[in-house]
Enzyme design. Structure first.
Site, short mmCIF file in Angstrom:
data_model
loop_
_atom_site.label_atom_id
_atom_site.label_comp_id
_atom_site.label_asym_id
_atom_site.label_seq_id
_atom_site.Cartn_x
_atom_site.Cartn_y
_atom_site.Cartn_z
N LEU A 80 64.38 -26.06 -44.02
CA LEU A 80 65.37 -26.60 -44.96
C LEU A 80 66.82 -26.23 -44.65
O LEU A 80 67.73 -26.77 -45.26
CB LEU A 80 65.02 -26.17 -46.39
CG LEU A 80 63.67 -26.69 -46.90
CD1 LEU A 80 63.42 -26.21 -48.32
CD2 LEU A 80 63.61 -28.21 -46.84
N HIS B 148 60.97 -35.87 -40.43
CA HIS B 148 61.46 -36.20 -41.78
C HIS B 148 60.46 -37.14 -42.44
O HIS B 148 60.01 -38.10 -41.81
CB HIS B 148 62.84 -36.86 -41.68
CG HIS B 148 63.45 -37.09 -43.02
ND1 HIS B 148 64.00 -36.07 -43.77
CD2 HIS B 148 63.53 -38.20 -43.79
CE1 HIS B 148 64.42 -36.56 -44.93
NE2 HIS B 148 64.14 -37.85 -44.96
N GLU C 21 52.07 -37.46 -40.45
CA GLU C 21 52.72 -36.38 -39.70
C GLU C 21 51.71 -35.63 -38.83
O GLU C 21 51.95 -35.40 -37.65
CB GLU C 21 53.40 -35.40 -40.66
CG GLU C 21 54.57 -36.03 -41.40
CD GLU C 21 55.28 -35.07 -42.33
OE1 GLU C 21 56.49 -35.25 -42.52
OE2 GLU C 21 54.65 -34.15 -42.87
C1 GRF Z 1 56.83 -32.34 -44.20
O1 GRF Z 1 56.55 -33.43 -45.02
C2 GRF Z 1 58.05 -32.60 -43.37
O2 GRF Z 1 58.27 -33.93 -43.08
C3 GRF Z 1 59.15 -32.11 -44.26
O3 GRF Z 1 58.62 -30.98 -44.90
C4 GRF Z 1 57.21 -31.10 -44.99
C5 GRF Z 1 56.62 -29.84 -44.43
O4 GRF Z 1 55.26 -29.75 -44.70
N1 GRF Z 1 60.37 -31.94 -43.51
P1 GRF Z 1 54.41 -28.57 -44.07
O5 GRF Z 1 55.09 -27.26 -44.43
O6 GRF Z 1 54.33 -28.78 -42.60
O7 GRF Z 1 53.07 -28.69 -44.74
#
Ligand code: GRF
Length: 201
Positions: free
Chosen positions: A87, A106, A176
């Site tokens: 973040l 993202h 993802e």
């Molecule tokens: C994901 O959805 C990513 O796109 C965003 O934050 C989330 C992280 O999820 N930037 P995790 O911690 O990998 O479960």
């Protein structure tokens, strides 16, 4: 061929980090060699400890006003950086130390729904509130602005009438997990990052 050493920066649960660790577990192409977390107590740190991967909790002052941890990364021979749910904005000296070697994921179809404040549920709430019929993921190079660098890959999913921020988040997480590790692998191999670093020796 020398495997490239990846550092993952994360702030949350780390489910993407886990998929990346699993994907490169054989260590032939790459290995996740370091985890950097923006806060103590983040789930990502449990993953690091379970996987026996060295982890650092970033100090805000050193990150933003010090060397951006560049020395630390270079000392550990890190060749590629992955932001997976991280973040904080990346300081310029760190971006410049890894040109073309730092990517972010993202949870929306950039350039829409990106930028400061657009993270986690805020993104999915905004997508639903706007009545979008689809959303997805964007993997992009990191530059000096939030969610702004060149887009490398996108994948899409439908947003239905019954979707909530949390059901959409779930669909996005699946996209993802399916794509992020493979896209990283193709960047490392197609762009010869692995070979270039092997050639260094
Ligand atoms: C994901 O959805 C990513 O796109 C965003 O934050 C989330 C992280 O999820 N930037 P995790 O911690 O990998 O479960």
């Amino acid at each position: 061929m020398t495997a490239i050493r990846i550092a993952i920066f994360a702030s949350g649960a780390g489910s993407n980090a886990q998929k990346i660790i699993d994907h490169f577990r054989s260590g032939e192409i790459a290995t996740v060699a370091l985890i950097l977390a923006s806060k103590a107590g983040a789930g990502i740190l449990d993953i690091a400890s379970k996987e026996n991967i060295p982890a650092l909790i970033l100090e805000k002052d050193r990150f933003f006003r010090g060397d951006g941890y560049v020395e630390e990364l270079k000392k550990r021979d890190i060749g590629f950086i992955v932001l997976a749910g991280f973040l904080w904005k990346i300081p310029v000296n760190l971006i410049r130390a890894y040109p073309g070697r730092m990517v972010n994921i993202h949870p929306a179809l950039l350039p829409k729904y990106g930028g400061k404040g657009m993270y986690g549920a805020h993104v999915h709430e905004a997508v639903i509130a706007a009545g979008e019929k689809e959303s997805g993921i964007s993997i992009h190079y990191v530059d000096e602005l939030y969610d702004h660098g060149e887009i490398i890959f996108q994948a899409r999913c439908a947003v239905t009438e019954s979707d909530t921020a949390s059901s959409l988040a779930e669909k996005i997480h699946q996209l993802e997990h399916a794509h992020f590790p493979k896209v990283i692998e193709s960047l490392l191999t197609d762009q010869n990052i692995v070979k270039r670093s092997a050639g260094k020796a």
